[in-house]
Write a protein that holds these residues in place. Sequence first.
Motif, PDB file in Angstrom:
ATOM      1  N   UNK A 188      35.644 -27.085  -1.842  1.00 32.32           N
ATOM      2  CA  UNK A 188      34.836 -27.269  -3.293  1.00 32.32           C
ATOM      3  C   UNK A 188      33.369 -27.155  -2.864  1.00 32.32           C
ATOM      4  N   UNK A 189      32.909 -27.890  -1.874  1.00 31.24           N
ATOM      5  CA  UNK A 189      31.511 -27.691  -1.634  1.00 31.24           C
ATOM      6  C   UNK A 189      30.953 -26.072  -1.549  1.00 31.24           C
ATOM      7  N   UNK A 190      31.853 -25.639  -0.839  1.00 29.95           N
ATOM      8  CA  UNK A 190      31.659 -24.061  -0.647  1.00 29.95           C
ATOM      9  C   UNK A 190      31.313 -23.270  -1.884  1.00 29.95           C
ATOM     10  N   UNK A 191      32.304 -23.547  -2.965  1.00 28.12           N
ATOM     11  CA  UNK A 191      32.435 -22.924  -4.318  1.00 28.12           C
ATOM     12  C   UNK A 191      31.306 -23.461  -4.792  1.00 28.12           C
ATOM     13  N   UNK A 192      30.895 -24.456  -4.921  1.00 30.95           N
ATOM     14  CA  UNK A 192      29.460 -25.027  -5.618  1.00 30.95           C
ATOM     15  C   UNK A 192      28.463 -24.459  -5.060  1.00 30.95           C
ATOM     16  N   UNK A 193      27.990 -24.566  -4.083  1.00 28.71           N
ATOM     17  CA  UNK A 193      26.985 -23.923  -3.478  1.00 28.71           C
ATOM     18  C   UNK A 193      26.821 -22.348  -3.585  1.00 28.71           C
ATOM     19  N   UNK A 194      27.883 -21.722  -3.772  1.00 28.14           N
ATOM     20  CA  UNK A 194      27.974 -20.128  -3.946  1.00 28.14           C
ATOM     21  C   UNK A 194      27.739 -19.948  -5.314  1.00 28.14           C
ATOM     22  N   UNK A 195      28.216 -20.827  -6.360  1.00 24.56           N
ATOM     23  CA  UNK A 195      28.026 -20.540  -7.541  1.00 24.56           C
ATOM     24  C   UNK A 195      27.086 -21.140  -8.583  1.00 24.56           C
ATOM     25  N   UNK A 196      26.695 -22.462  -8.110  1.00 25.24           N
ATOM     26  CA  UNK A 196      25.933 -23.389  -8.999  1.00 25.24           C
ATOM     27  C   UNK A 196      24.266 -22.734  -8.798  1.00 25.24           C
ATOM     28  N   UNK A 197      23.784 -22.106  -9.903  1.00 22.55           N
ATOM     29  CA  UNK A 197      22.591 -21.712 -10.055  1.00 22.55           C
ATOM     30  C   UNK A 197      21.319 -22.796 -10.583  1.00 22.55           C
ATOM     31  N   UNK A 198      21.910 -24.095 -10.877  1.00 21.47           N
ATOM     32  CA  UNK A 198      20.976 -25.056 -10.944  1.00 21.47           C
ATOM     33  C   UNK A 198      20.378 -25.567  -9.612  1.00 21.47           C
ATOM     34  N   UNK A 199      21.108 -25.413  -8.545  1.00 25.01           N
ATOM     35  CA  UNK A 199      20.381 -25.743  -7.416  1.00 25.01           C
ATOM     36  C   UNK A 199      19.759 -24.891  -6.580  1.00 25.01           C
ATOM     37  N   UNK A 200      18.853 -25.445  -6.110  1.00 24.12           N
ATOM     38  CA  UNK A 200      17.662 -24.427  -5.339  1.00 24.12           C
ATOM     39  C   UNK A 200      18.314 -23.535  -4.450  1.00 24.12           C
ATOM     40  N   UNK A 201      17.771 -22.205  -4.438  1.00 24.28           N
ATOM     41  CA  UNK A 201      18.542 -21.220  -3.624  1.00 24.28           C
ATOM     42  C   UNK A 201      18.304 -21.445  -1.967  1.00 24.28           C
ATOM     43  N   UNK A 202      17.209 -21.930  -1.469  1.00 25.07           N
ATOM     44  CA  UNK A 202      17.220 -22.010  -0.055  1.00 25.07           C
ATOM     45  C   UNK A 202      18.486 -22.981   0.376  1.00 25.07           C
ATOM     46  N   UNK A 203      18.455 -24.132  -0.448  1.00 22.18           N
ATOM     47  CA  UNK A 203      19.257 -25.319  -0.032  1.00 22.18           C
ATOM     48  C   UNK A 203      20.921 -24.720  -0.157  1.00 22.18           C
ATOM     49  N   UNK A 204      20.891 -24.027  -1.231  1.00 26.07           N
ATOM     50  CA  UNK A 204      22.489 -23.378  -1.428  1.00 26.07           C
ATOM     51  C   UNK A 204      22.581 -22.569  -0.155  1.00 26.07           C
ATOM     52  N   UNK A 205      21.745 -21.712   0.179  1.00 26.18           N
ATOM     53  CA  UNK A 205      22.117 -20.622   1.202  1.00 26.18           C
ATOM     54  C   UNK A 205      22.332 -21.396   2.340  1.00 26.18           C
ATOM     55  N   UNK A 206      21.615 -22.501   2.723  1.00 25.45           N
ATOM     56  CA  UNK A 206      21.587 -23.294   4.004  1.00 25.45           C
ATOM     57  C   UNK A 206      22.861 -23.850   4.088  1.00 25.45           C
ATOM     58  N   UNK A 207      23.266 -24.532   2.733  1.00 22.09           N
ATOM     59  CA  UNK A 207      24.601 -25.116   2.926  1.00 22.09           C
ATOM     60  C   UNK A 207      26.018 -24.282   2.992  1.00 22.09           C
ATOM     61  N   UNK A 208      25.790 -23.079   2.531  1.00 19.35           N
ATOM     62  CA  UNK A 208      26.828 -22.002   2.678  1.00 19.35           C
ATOM     63  C   UNK A 208      27.136 -21.650   4.045  1.00 19.35           C
TER      64      UNK A 208
END
Length: 318
Positions: A188-208
């Motif tokens: 669920x976290x992986x799906x969220x950080x891959x698709x949620x454009x509201x989050x900052x992109x660097x944080x999303x990429x690092x989380x993935x």
Amino acid sequence: MALQTQAAELLTALATGRVPLSHDGLSTWPRPGAARHLRHRLIAYGIVPPVDPNLADIESWLRHRLAQLTEHPHEQVLRQYALWHQLPRLRATAASRPLRSTAKPYATQQFTQAQLFLTWLHDSGVEPAALTQTQLDTWYATHRVHQRYRIRGFLTWATSHGHLPRGLVVHQVTFKPGTTITQQHRLELLRHYLTDDAAALPARAAAVLMLLYAQPLSRIHRLTHDDLLTIDGTPHLRLGDPPIPLPTPAAHLLHRLIDEAGHGGQWLFPGRLPDQPVAYATLHRRLRASGFPLGEARISALRQLVLQAPRTGLSQGG
């Protein structure tokens, strides 16, 4: 005072000769942030020779910290610990490979805990050479786990060099096993950080990358454009040798990161300074701010990687 103003003041001091145009000279400047900012630019322009930036930051921090300890009752011991033990070890490591981004917080916390420990001895009326095991155990019992962990290096050095009694037992601090999240929550976290454009992109990429490959932030923040590859038409990421396949959605996310950074140099996660990656602490803070469970996510990803690994002949009884 703004960083640009501080840097301009330092430039004036360098131009007039008040501060030598060298790494040692920059380390003497009383505003480390401005010196660090200008050091990176001077290296980038070839005005001063390259130096490991983490080592330079540690040297500068220790120089300023020692200058503040002239009234400390055990200043001489602290000076020897920093200059005869910590710095030689760090310089030897930096000569063979770049220091990790965690080297500075680790070294400075070790020194800080050594100072606090010696201050505690002084306030308790205990001379270091007369410290007993009971007194040391009392310190362990009344201080937090991170303090007990960080003091070990100093205690080991001090006992072996006669600053503390040689017979003292320096305890090994152990940590409780980390907690995990379920595989469903991880996905669920992986799906969220891959698709949620509201989050900052660097944080999303690092989380993935952490959720997919269990990579520590100290590795993630130093990834470069060259680590993102296409092999036989398939995206790959170089985390070691050989590179590993990268799911297409994650590859798209990393390419967006490069595109949005613009002229960010070689780094996938560029920082504010020229040709430097984003600071480890900055990326850590962004992930925490997004609600990402750093420790639990990495432990869960590690567990999944272990479960997915092919069984060896030995484990099969062969």
